[in-house]
Scaffold this active site. Structure first.
Site, PDB file in Angstrom:
ATOM      1  CE1 TYR A 132     -59.154  22.734  52.721  1.00  0.00           C
ATOM      2  CE2 TYR A 132     -60.908  23.542  54.145  1.00  0.00           C
ATOM      3  CZ  TYR A 132     -59.578  23.283  53.920  1.00  0.00           C
ATOM      4  OH  TYR A 132     -58.664  23.583  54.891  1.00  0.00           O
ATOM      5  CD  GLU A 220     -55.860  21.633  54.155  1.00  0.00           C
ATOM      6  OE1 GLU A 220     -56.237  22.817  54.179  1.00  0.00           O
ATOM      7  OE2 GLU A 220     -54.689  21.293  53.847  1.00  0.00           O
TER       8      GLU A 220
END
Length: 410
Positions: A132, A220
């Site tokens: 991530y 993101e």
């Protein structure tokens, strides 16, 4: 004070992009991406799959719903197709569906297009790994921040709650920029070595550059993938552009998909009204963002919940007030309307006359209206409202307005 500041700024100062649009921006800054093509129907999806196979050699394809919401896979919006027949079948199922995810309403969002992407989970010399990574502003420190974790593919909120030690941050001084040692530290903390380590440092540097140069408020990537041949790429992309910077990126304005936005907010924007829809029962009509925030707090303290943020600006004439009324009343949850205007540049008596004219033009308004006008000619304004014969309550003090809001909601 200003209980709703974060919610308003988060909703009102951003333009969300689709995954494929975010990936295009990333690619322009040298970030390796999972390649794909957009399709608006099943036939286009098959054509896209054939072209991707010819260009990349991929045998399988990932069909991804393009909506402004996370958790698409959990709602059935991301599926793997192992042949062209499955590409056509899956694309046909996803396009036109109302996709319900943890980040949508109960009704979901209608899918108008899909991204047909290459399969990047191919076998090779090493195992694939998912990470991530996001870049955003840390408001507390005034610095940009790279947040990353070894737990890619999961909700970062779940990771933060259950295994917070697996979330790392790297703060970047915007006046200096990302330093090479910081990119290397990211790669090290993710447990990479060799070619994958070098690839990750390049990826981090390019991602940070994309964030800064595009004037984004968020990049993101979940997941960032280490492929079996040690390439690092963005498999997904959630990108939010700061509305205040769009004047520097004329081409980005064309990326806005109004179908994905609140239709009332879109209509208000077209009328020049600064409006944000909220989950409350008292409509607000105010001039000035600071006064609007204070008014929302006032409503909360009076036992209500603000239904919106609406800044009419400095020209609260009859036409503008009428437009604001119509926007507020589109929300069926509104049980009362509080108009709170400070007459500095604009005179209170003109605002009062605007309220009266707008009320008469619209006919019967079936919710109570409280009008608080303070500033230049406030006494004349109150007299106009009180003598108008309309079902409108006037107030001059903040607490008086709060008491009347509380009374009409009781």
């Amino acid at each position: 004070m200003f209980l709703y500041f974060k919610e308003i700024t988060n909703k009102n100062l951003k333009m969300n992009l689709h995954e494929y649009q975010g990936k295009d921006i990333l690619a322009n800054f040298g970030v390796r991406i999972q390649r794909g093509m957009v399709a608006k129907n099943a036939q286009e999806a098959v054509a896209a799959a054939k072209q991707l196979t010819a260009e990349t050699g991929t045998g399988w394809h990932v069909i991804k719903a393009q909506v402004h919401a996370g958790g698409r896979g959990k709602g059935g919006g991301v599926k793997l197709a192992k042949n062209l027949q499955e590409v056509e079948q899956i694309a046909g199922q996803i396009i036109g569906m109302n996709l319900i995810t943890p980040q949508t309403s109960a009704e979901g969002k209608k899918v108008h297009q899909v991204l047909v992407a290459e399969d990047v989970y191919y076998p090779g010399e090493t195992e694939t790994n998912e990470f991530y990574m996001s870049v955003l502003l840390n408001r507390a420190t005034g610095r940009n921040m790279i947040m990353y974790s070894t737990e890619g593919g999961m909700d970062i909120e779940t990771v933060a709650e259950e295994t917070p030690h697996l979330i790392f941050t790297e703060e970047v001084d915007p006046s200096v920029g990302l330093m090479p040692f910081q990119a290397r530290r990211v790669a090290f903390n993710l447990g990479l070595e060799g070619l994958a380590f070098k690839e990750m440092t390049k990826f981090v540097a390019s991602l940070y550059t994309a964030y800064v140069e595009s004037d984004a408020s968020l990049f993101e990537i979940n997941p960032v993938l280490k492929t079996s041949d040690n390439k690092i790429m963005a498999v997904d992309a959630k990108v939010t552009i700061d509305d205040n910077a769009l004047y520097r990126h004329k081409d980005y304005q064309d990326l806005r998909d109004l179908r994905e936005e609140n239709p009332i907010e879109v209509e208000a924007g077209a009328l020049g009204l600064n409006y944000v829809d909220l989950d409350g029962n008292v409509g607000c009509m105010v001039n000035g963002a600071g006064l609007a925030m204070a008014t929302m707090d006032l409503i909360k303290q009076a036992g209500g919940e603000p239904a919106n943020f609406l800044d009419v600006g400095g020209t609260a004439d009859a036409a503008r007030v009428e437009a604001a009324f119509k926007i507020i009343l589109k929300d069926p949850a509104v049980k009362a309307i509080l108009i709170n205007i400070f007459g500095g540049i604009v005179r209170c008596d003109r605002v009062a006359q605007g309220v009266i004219d707008a009320y008469k033009n619209m006919g019967n308004i079936n919710v109570p209206i409280i009008v608080r006008l303070q500033g230049t000619n406030a006494d004349i304004a109150k007299e106009l409202i009180d003598n108008s014969g309309l079902d409108v309550l006037s107030a001059t003090e903040f607490q008086e307005a709060a008491d009347k809001v509380q009374k009409v909601l009781a």
